[in-house]
Design an enzyme around this catalytic site. Structure first.
Site, PDB file in Angstrom:
ATOM      1  N   ASP A   1      45.463  40.441  40.384  1.00 49.53           N
ATOM      2  CA  ASP A   1      46.341  41.041  41.392  1.00 49.53           C
ATOM      3  C   ASP A   1      46.421  42.561  41.230  1.00 49.53           C
ATOM      4  OD1 ASP A   1      48.051  41.083  43.524  1.00 49.53           O
ATOM      5  OD2 ASP A   1      49.813  40.481  42.400  1.00 49.53           O
TER       6      ASP A   1
ATOM      7  N   ASN B   1      44.642  44.918  43.366  1.00 53.52           N
ATOM      8  CA  ASN B   1      43.538  45.710  43.941  1.00 53.52           C
ATOM      9  C   ASN B   1      44.012  46.597  45.090  1.00 53.52           C
ATOM     10  OD1 ASN B   1      41.702  44.475  42.305  1.00 53.52           O
ATOM     11  ND2 ASN B   1      40.960  43.047  43.854  1.00 53.52           N
TER      12      ASN B   1
ATOM     13  N   ARG C   1      47.007  47.759  45.892  1.00 51.88           N
ATOM     14  CA  ARG C   1      47.847  48.894  45.478  1.00 51.88           C
ATOM     15  C   ARG C   1      47.010  49.965  44.788  1.00 51.88           C
ATOM     16  NH1 ARG C   1      51.837  45.485  42.136  1.00 51.88           N
ATOM     17  NH2 ARG C   1      50.375  43.847  42.713  1.00 51.88           N
TER      18      ARG C   1
ATOM     19  N   HIS D   1      39.567  46.641  46.118  1.00 53.57           N
ATOM     20  CA  HIS D   1      38.818  45.392  45.918  1.00 53.57           C
ATOM     21  C   HIS D   1      37.448  45.690  45.311  1.00 53.57           C
ATOM     22  CE1 HIS D   1      41.892  43.059  47.791  1.00 53.57           C
ATOM     23  NE2 HIS D   1      41.724  43.580  48.997  1.00 53.57           N
TER      24      HIS D   1
ATOM     25  N   LEU E   1      28.716  30.008  29.594  1.00 52.03           N
ATOM     26  CA  LEU E   1      30.048  30.239  30.176  1.00 52.03           C
ATOM     27  C   LEU E   1      30.046  29.672  31.587  1.00 52.03           C
ATOM     28  CD1 LEU E   1      32.838  31.828  30.318  1.00 52.03           C
ATOM     29  CD2 LEU E   1      31.540  33.701  31.315  1.00 52.03           C
TER      30      LEU E   1
ATOM     31  N   ARG F   1      48.006  37.142  34.680  1.00 50.97           N
ATOM     32  CA  ARG F   1      48.210  37.700  36.026  1.00 50.97           C
ATOM     33  C   ARG F   1      48.465  39.195  35.875  1.00 50.97           C
ATOM     34  NH1 ARG F   1      50.930  35.719  41.470  1.00 50.97           N
ATOM     35  NH2 ARG F   1      50.453  37.576  42.650  1.00 50.97           N
TER      36      ARG F   1
ATOM     37  N   SER G   1      51.695  31.819  42.650  1.00 49.94           N
ATOM     38  CA  SER G   1      51.005  31.926  43.943  1.00 49.94           C
ATOM     39  C   SER G   1      50.084  30.745  44.258  1.00 49.94           C
ATOM     40  CB  SER G   1      50.214  33.239  44.006  1.00 49.94           C
ATOM     41  OG  SER G   1      51.065  34.324  43.844  1.00 49.94           O
TER      42      SER G   1
HETATM   43  C1  FPP Z   1      44.652  40.532  44.811  1.00 50.66           C
HETATM   44  O1  FPP Z   1      44.960  41.870  44.989  1.00 50.66           O
HETATM   45  C2  FPP Z   1      43.246  40.326  44.910  1.00 50.66           C
HETATM   46  C3  FPP Z   1      42.641  39.551  45.822  1.00 50.66           C
HETATM   47  C4  FPP Z   1      43.342  38.797  46.874  1.00 50.66           C
HETATM   48  C5  FPP Z   1      41.209  39.389  45.840  1.00 50.66           C
HETATM   49  C6  FPP Z   1      40.527  39.472  44.517  1.00 50.66           C
HETATM   50  C7  FPP Z   1      39.186  39.950  44.808  1.00 50.66           C
HETATM   51  C8  FPP Z   1      38.423  40.744  44.014  1.00 50.66           C
HETATM   52  C9  FPP Z   1      38.789  41.111  42.634  1.00 50.66           C
HETATM   53  C10 FPP Z   1      37.154  41.274  44.532  1.00 50.66           C
HETATM   54  C11 FPP Z   1      36.301  40.304  45.261  1.00 50.66           C
HETATM   55  C12 FPP Z   1      36.029  39.125  44.452  1.00 50.66           C
HETATM   56  C13 FPP Z   1      34.826  38.628  44.187  1.00 50.66           C
HETATM   57  C14 FPP Z   1      34.685  37.461  43.305  1.00 50.66           C
HETATM   58  C15 FPP Z   1      33.627  39.242  44.715  1.00 50.66           C
HETATM   59  P1  FPP Z   1      45.869  42.279  46.219  1.00 50.66           P
HETATM   60  O2  FPP Z   1      44.972  42.663  47.330  1.00 50.66           O
HETATM   61  O3  FPP Z   1      46.835  41.183  46.513  1.00 50.66           O
HETATM   62  O4  FPP Z   1      46.609  43.528  45.630  1.00 50.66           O
HETATM   63  P2  FPP Z   1      48.068  44.031  45.970  1.00 50.66           P
HETATM   64  O5  FPP Z   1      49.015  43.048  45.326  1.00 50.66           O
HETATM   65  O6  FPP Z   1      48.092  45.360  45.304  1.00 50.66           O
HETATM   66  O7  FPP Z   1      48.180  44.078  47.447  1.00 50.66           O
END
Ligand code: FPP
Length: 224
Positions: free
Chosen positions: A12, A14, A16, A29, A122, A172, A180
């Site tokens: 979680d 990305n 922000r 992301h 793995l 997390r 979640s």
């Molecule tokens: C949560 O951060 C993250 C996600 C919903 C997606 C996770 C995806 C990646 C790490 C990249 C793509 C993945 C792969 C496997 C290629 P958020 O967007 O909810 O962050 P926030 O809480 O700051 O809004």
């Protein structure tokens, strides 16, 4: 000392991170991919056998179309970039979730799963279009349909995670303290670590610190 078989992660923060650094959630992301790569390497160093990553939940469909499309293009880029490494490094890729919904990337997902299915170093479980409550409901429906008595064992054996031990550790990131709809059944006895850092800032050192804390923690499983 506790052995570690399985680490699950809610990646979680990305969005922000991207907004803070580049005024773009999508940029966060993209940066998140680098952390995934670091944590895969570190998991192998710690001889962890299963790494489950929450990449896209059933609730994530509520995000703007532009962000959803970007996440899927990133996933496609990630799989194409990593497939040869996975083969070379003996890594197995498994998707958990309702994967039939991703028509555009269905081919590449199946290709990666097939190519790596016999690998043993793995196993990476990528949770995609994943929702824990619907996973449990689907398992129960299947048992009912086949007139099989409902037991803990039978439910476990009919989840997406059949043949995968329950996670020892859940991490997390992103300073949010909730599950979640992630692995609700499988996390019953898992040690949970909430990390303040946003996913793109999370690194090998943070991961190792958690792994070491877990190794020396006492697990009672309801006993004293
Ligand atoms: C949560 O951060 C993250 C996600 C919903 C997606 C996770 C995806 C990646 C790490 C990249 C793509 C993945 C792969 C496997 C290629 P958020 O967007 O909810 O962050 P926030 O809480 O700051 O809004």
């Amino acid at each position: 000392m506790n052995s570690i078989n399985h680490v699950a992660i809610i990646m979680d923060g990305n969005g922000r991170w991207g907004l803070e650094h580049f005024k773009s959630r999508n940029r966060g992301h993209k940066e998140g991919i680098k952390t995934i790569e670091k944590i895969i390497k570190e998991s192998i160093k710690h001889n962890i056998k299963f790494l489950t990553l929450y990449a896209f939940s059933t609730e994530n469909w509520k995000r703007p179309k532009k962000e959803i499309n970007y996440l899927f293009s990133l996933l496609e880029y990630f799989l194409k970039k990593k497939i040869n490494d996975f083969i070379k490094e003996n890594i197995k890729l498994k998707i958990i979730g309702k994967k039939f919904l991703f028509r555009n990337i269905f081919k590449i997902i199946n290709f990666c799963e097939n190519k790596t299915k016999n690998n043993t170093k793995l196993q990476i479980n990528l949770a995609l279009n994943y929702g824990s409550k619907s996973e449990i409901i689907d398992a129960i429906k299947l048992l009912n349909k086949n007139k099989i008595q409902i037991t803990e064992k039978k439910i476990s054996e009919n989840l997406y995670t059949k043949n995968i031990p329950d996670p020892d550790i859940l991490i997390r990131t992103g300073n949010t303290h909730r599950l979640s709809n992630f692995l609700l059944w499988q996390l019953s006895y898992t040690e949970i670590f909430f990390v303040k850092k946003l996913w793109p800032d999370f690194n090998e050192k943070d991961f190792t610190k958690i792994v070491n804390t877990f190794r020396y923690s006492k697990r009672n499983y309801g006993k004293i």
